[in-house]
Design a protein around this motif. Structure first.
Motif: not given
Ligand code: ZN
Length: 390
Positions: A253-257, A272-275
């Protein structure tokens, strides 16, 4: 293995014949009967030894007409034929038993159950379904029939019927399959989404989460549905929930989010969320998702720095392949580096598959249900290289 079973195929009738002979010799001597039964037996045996199983079956069928006590032999033979993959022969034996007018009710139900298993093994799902449905009124066979029907409805992708049967199994045998039922509802929700029936999809997702609060798949789909209805905040909430339920599934879901956050004008929060996620729950898929966003939203140097940092923390062939690709795209690759990259790519492709934890089936795509063994949730959302490094 096959040799062993062949011997069984010969030995079984032989043992039956011996038993029968011992049992009946006195009575026959008294009555002075012609000994036609054993002769049919030995004819059958002879056919088996000469690898003429169809003629052998005919001979044994004749035996069962003469002596109903040989019913067990027929069940044993039918089973062996099925296990050897000779489904047609198993079906013939069991059908013959079923058609006998004098067969006791108990054996009749057993023959029907065996016939159902024959059809299942032969992939004749409609006929298997019919056999097992008829067994639902037989108390001794009901639970096994329900289990078989649950399997059949999943193979036929009849999710509504699968839900009904799973509920009945829980009621009657206490066998809970909450996680599976949630998947059945998710399948129906995906179907409804594809048909643009958003209300129906919402209904199924609610039921999926009712039976399994921790259904990651239902949470992802609920986010998709909310996004489709234009409710970005709600979608973000559902997708964030996935990380809280089980961070292993974050890569899905990371990409969608991140894209939803960016669309809502919160790009910094997305990065920030991704890192943060990559630091806390490192994975190749998460690295790919993050790298693509940093490249698009920041600059090539930052994207390469992300790859280098991650490689230092978790060296992997798949990671190096990404780094070489990024270098080549930036125009830094020379001929030897390109050659090395081609070599690594061939290896990376093999390491980049997903693998079922139950049967080892490898797939390029992530699956909720294994295409090999039909288990649910048996694919960890990680690539083979990571699985083997653990
Ligand atoms: Zn599998």
């Amino acid at each position: 293995m096959i040799e062993f079973e062949l011997w069984y195929l010969v030995l079984l009738p032989l043992l039956f014949a011996a038993g029968w002979w011992l049992r009946g010799v006195d009575a026959r001597q008294r009555r002075g009967e012609a000994d036609s039964g054993p002769r049919a037996y030995f004819r059958g045996l002879n056919y088996l030894l000469n690898e003429q199983p169809d003629k052998a079956i005919d001979a044994f069928i004749e035996v069962v007409k003469l002596d109903p006590e040989t019913i067990d032999l027929h069940f044993a033979l039918g089973n062996l034929f099925r296990r050897r993959g000779e489904v047609d022969r198993a079906v013939r034996i069991h059908t013959h038993l079923l058609n006998r007018a004098d067969l006791p009710a108990r054996s009749r139900a057993e023959a029907l159950a065996e016939l159902g298993q024959d059809f299942l093994k032969g992939g004749l799902l409609d006929r298997a379904e019919d056999s097992f449905t008829r067994l639902l009124d037989e108390p001794r066979h009901r639970v096994d029939a329900l289990r078989a029907l649950l399997r059949i409805y999943q193979m036929e992708r009849e999710w509504g019927k699968a839900i009904e049967v799973a509920r009945r199994l829980e009621r009657e045998a206490g066998e809970s399959s909450h996680a599976q039922v949630a998947h059945f509802h998710c399948e129906l929700a995906e179907k409804a989404l594809a048909a643009k029936d958003e209300d129906d999809a919402a209904g199924h997702l609610e039921q999926a989460l009712n039976v399994n609060r921790r259904s990651v798949r239902a949470a992802i789909l609920a986010g998709d549905l909310a996004a489709r209805r234009g409710d970005v905040e709600r979608a973000i909430g559902h997708w964030r929930g996935v990380g809280e339920m089980n961070p292993d599934y974050l890569p899905l879901v990371a990409g969608r989010l991140a894209d939803a956050l960016d669309a809502a004008g919160r790009r910094d929060e997305a990065l920030n969320f991704l890192r943060r996620s990559l630091l806390d729950h490192p994975s190749i898929d998460l690295l790919d998702v993050s790298h693509a966003r940093v490249l698009a939203w920041e600059n090539p140097a930052a994207a390469e720095a992300l790859l280098r940092d991650e490689l230092q923390r978790h060296p992997s062939l798949l990671g190096f392949e990404r780094l070489l690709g990024s270098r080549a795209a930036a125009g830094f690759g020379d001929a030897p580096v390109e050659q090395l990259r081609t070599l690594i790519q061939a290896q990376a492709r093999k390491l980049a598959r997903y693998r079922c934890s139950k049967c080892g089936f490898r797939a390029r795509e992530f699956h909720w249900q294994c295409p090999g063994c039909t288990s649910w949730d048996s694919y960890p959302p990680r690539r083979i290289e990571e699985l083997d490094a653990q």
